[in-house]
Design a protein around this motif. Structure first.
Motif, short mmCIF file in Angstrom:
data_model
loop_
_atom_site.label_atom_id
_atom_site.label_comp_id
_atom_site.label_asym_id
_atom_site.label_seq_id
_atom_site.Cartn_x
_atom_site.Cartn_y
_atom_site.Cartn_z
N TYR A 52 39.16 51.75 41.52
CA TYR A 52 38.68 51.67 40.15
C TYR A 52 39.75 51.01 39.28
N GLY A 53 39.33 50.26 38.30
CA GLY A 53 40.25 49.69 37.34
C GLY A 53 40.90 48.38 37.77
N THR A 54 40.69 47.96 39.02
CA THR A 54 41.25 46.68 39.45
C THR A 54 40.24 45.57 39.18
N CYS A 55 40.73 44.37 39.05
CA CYS A 55 39.85 43.24 38.77
C CYS A 55 38.79 43.05 39.86
N PRO A 56 39.15 43.09 41.16
CA PRO A 56 38.11 42.93 42.18
C PRO A 56 37.03 44.00 42.09
N HIS A 57 37.43 45.25 41.86
CA HIS A 57 36.46 46.34 41.76
C HIS A 57 35.49 46.07 40.61
N GLU A 58 36.04 45.74 39.45
CA GLU A 58 35.21 45.52 38.26
C GLU A 58 34.26 44.34 38.46
#
Length: 162
Positions: free
Chosen positions: A54-60
């Motif tokens: 959560y909170g990482t660019c790939p996840h978002e």
């Protein structure tokens, strides 16, 4: 609400991010806004468990693409009494996440990718797929081989360090 309870058969066990094992999550959801929201939340949790936090660019970015595809399945692919199917697959060696959303409506298909860039200022739809095209490495759609409907898919590169 889901049309069936989560099944351990539909999802592989989380493994360490550097592992060469691929991971898959799939489930059917009711073709409603609530079903799309639940699909997005369960997939976001699964990505976090698989090492895309959560909170990482790939996840978002992956969750945004997945949310758009599930919302489109509800809005444009809804057939009364029919569910949509979500498949989330992480190809571990190349760290690519493939999202597939299948609905049962054949006659309403996404526009060709080049047609998305021809949207005018007065057009009221189509912006969501522009997001998908901008965030995904590749995307497309195809008619289902068995039964009515189509599958819209997108692949996102995941550059989160292991």
């Amino acid at each position: 609400m889901m049309s069936q309870p989560p099944s351990p058969v539909g999802a592989s066990q989380p493994t360490c991010p550097g592992s060469d094992l691929s991971r898959t999550f799939e489930m059917r959801f009711t073709s409603t806004p609530r079903g799309a929201r639940l699909a997005r939340r369960l997939a976001a949790h699964r990505l976090d468990a698989w090492g895309i936090p959560y909170g990482t660019c790939p996840h978002e970015e992956i969750v945004l693409v997945l949310g758009e595809l599930t919302a489109n399945a509800v809005r444009h692919g809804h057939v009364s009494g029919r569910d949509f199917h979500l498949l989330l697959h992480v190809l571990a060696p190349v760290r690519t996440v493939r999202i597939e959303v299948t609905d049962t409506r054949t006659e309403r298909t996404p526009p060709h990718p080049e047609a998305l860039h021809a949207l005018g200022l007065e057009d009221t739809g189509g912006r969501g797929l522009l997001l998908v095209a901008g965030l995904a490495s590749r995307w497309g759609w195809h008619l289902r081989s068995e039964g009515p409907g189509k599958t819209v898919w997108a692949e996102c590169a995941c550059t989160t360090p292991a």
